[in-house]
Design a protein around this motif. Structure first.
Motif, short mmCIF file in Angstrom:
data_model
loop_
_atom_site.label_atom_id
_atom_site.label_comp_id
_atom_site.label_asym_id
_atom_site.label_seq_id
_atom_site.Cartn_x
_atom_site.Cartn_y
_atom_site.Cartn_z
N GLN A 21 20.76 -2.04 -30.42
CA GLN A 21 20.45 -2.44 -31.49
C GLN A 21 21.27 -2.64 -32.30
O GLN A 21 21.81 -3.50 -33.26
CB GLN A 21 20.06 -1.51 -32.17
CG GLN A 21 18.41 -1.10 -31.67
CD GLN A 21 18.21 -0.08 -30.58
OE1 GLN A 21 19.02 0.21 -30.29
NE2 GLN A 21 17.22 -0.36 -29.85
N ARG A 22 23.18 -1.37 -32.80
CA ARG A 22 24.00 -1.80 -33.54
C ARG A 22 24.85 -2.93 -32.37
O ARG A 22 25.30 -3.89 -33.65
CB ARG A 22 24.59 -0.76 -33.45
CG ARG A 22 24.35 0.89 -34.27
CD ARG A 22 24.51 1.65 -34.18
NE ARG A 22 26.73 1.19 -34.65
CZ ARG A 22 27.64 1.62 -34.61
NH1 ARG A 22 27.43 2.04 -33.26
NH2 ARG A 22 28.54 1.65 -35.54
N ALA A 25 23.03 -6.05 -33.90
CA ALA A 25 23.52 -6.44 -35.08
C ALA A 25 24.10 -7.32 -35.39
O ALA A 25 24.52 -8.55 -36.95
CB ALA A 25 23.00 -5.30 -36.06
N PRO A 87 15.89 -10.05 -29.86
CA PRO A 87 16.28 -8.63 -30.13
C PRO A 87 15.98 -7.21 -30.11
O PRO A 87 15.18 -7.51 -29.85
CB PRO A 87 16.80 -8.62 -31.77
CG PRO A 87 16.19 -9.67 -32.63
CD PRO A 87 15.47 -10.23 -31.50
N PRO A 88 16.93 -6.32 -29.74
CA PRO A 88 18.51 -6.40 -29.03
C PRO A 88 18.84 -7.34 -28.08
O PRO A 88 19.94 -6.48 -27.38
CB PRO A 88 18.42 -4.86 -29.51
CG PRO A 88 17.38 -4.40 -28.86
CD PRO A 88 16.50 -5.22 -28.91
#
Length: 168
Positions: A21-22, A25, A87-88
């Protein structure tokens, strides 16, 4: 997509100290992802390109991204459109129209993320053509493969650097 449309390929893979996820992003910000184009380098003949996005900022399918610059006295421009965004896990964008570039022609580019707990395996890829004619075609024969490798490696390395020393 038609494999013959983009007969040339390169990919770079790295492990990144960030969860999926990070990492997604971070990479979903196209200005950050293409930041290597906005800095002078030998692969850019000391020139830079400017990244512009539409109101969707390259973060939705259909969003348009333009990369504009001047290299060796020639105006360069490429327009890309986001064609896939999951995503992701992955994102893909593709050129629209005929790009005015020096060593590669039309292309499809993107990344995939394989979650591995608090870490991720990132693959950055480019499927591309050589420029169709003229001096750019000759330059593509000489430098296209090296440029494609540089671009995917830079994106992968920049992602790794962004999370070095940061807890996932």
């Amino acid at each position: 997509m038609d494999g013959d449309r983009y007969p040339l390929h390169h990919r770079s893979e790295v492990d990144v100290d960030a969860n999926a996820q990070r990492l997604f992003a971070h990479l979903d910000d196209h200005r950050r992802l293409a930041g290597h184009m906005e800095k002078p380098s030998m692969m850019m003949a000391g020139a830079t390109m400017r990244v512009e996005t539409d109101v969707l900022q390259g973060q939705a399918v259909g969003s348009v991204i333009r990369v504009i610059g001047r290299v060796l006295g020639m105006n360069l421009v490429v327009e890309e459109v986001v064609t896939e965004r999951v995503p992701p896990l992955r994102k893909t964008w593709e050129t629209r129209g005929e790009p005015r570039l020096l060593v590669i022609g039309s292309y499809r580019m993107g990344f995939t993320i394989s979650p591995e707990g608090d870490r991720s395996r990132l693959t950055v890829f480019i499927d591309y053509q050589l420029p169709p004619r003229g001096v750019a075609h000759g330059l593509g024969l000489l430098f296209g493969r090296a440029y494609a490798a540089w671009c995917t490696r830079r994106m992968a390395a920049d992602a790794t650097t962004a999370f070095t020393g940061i807890a996932a």
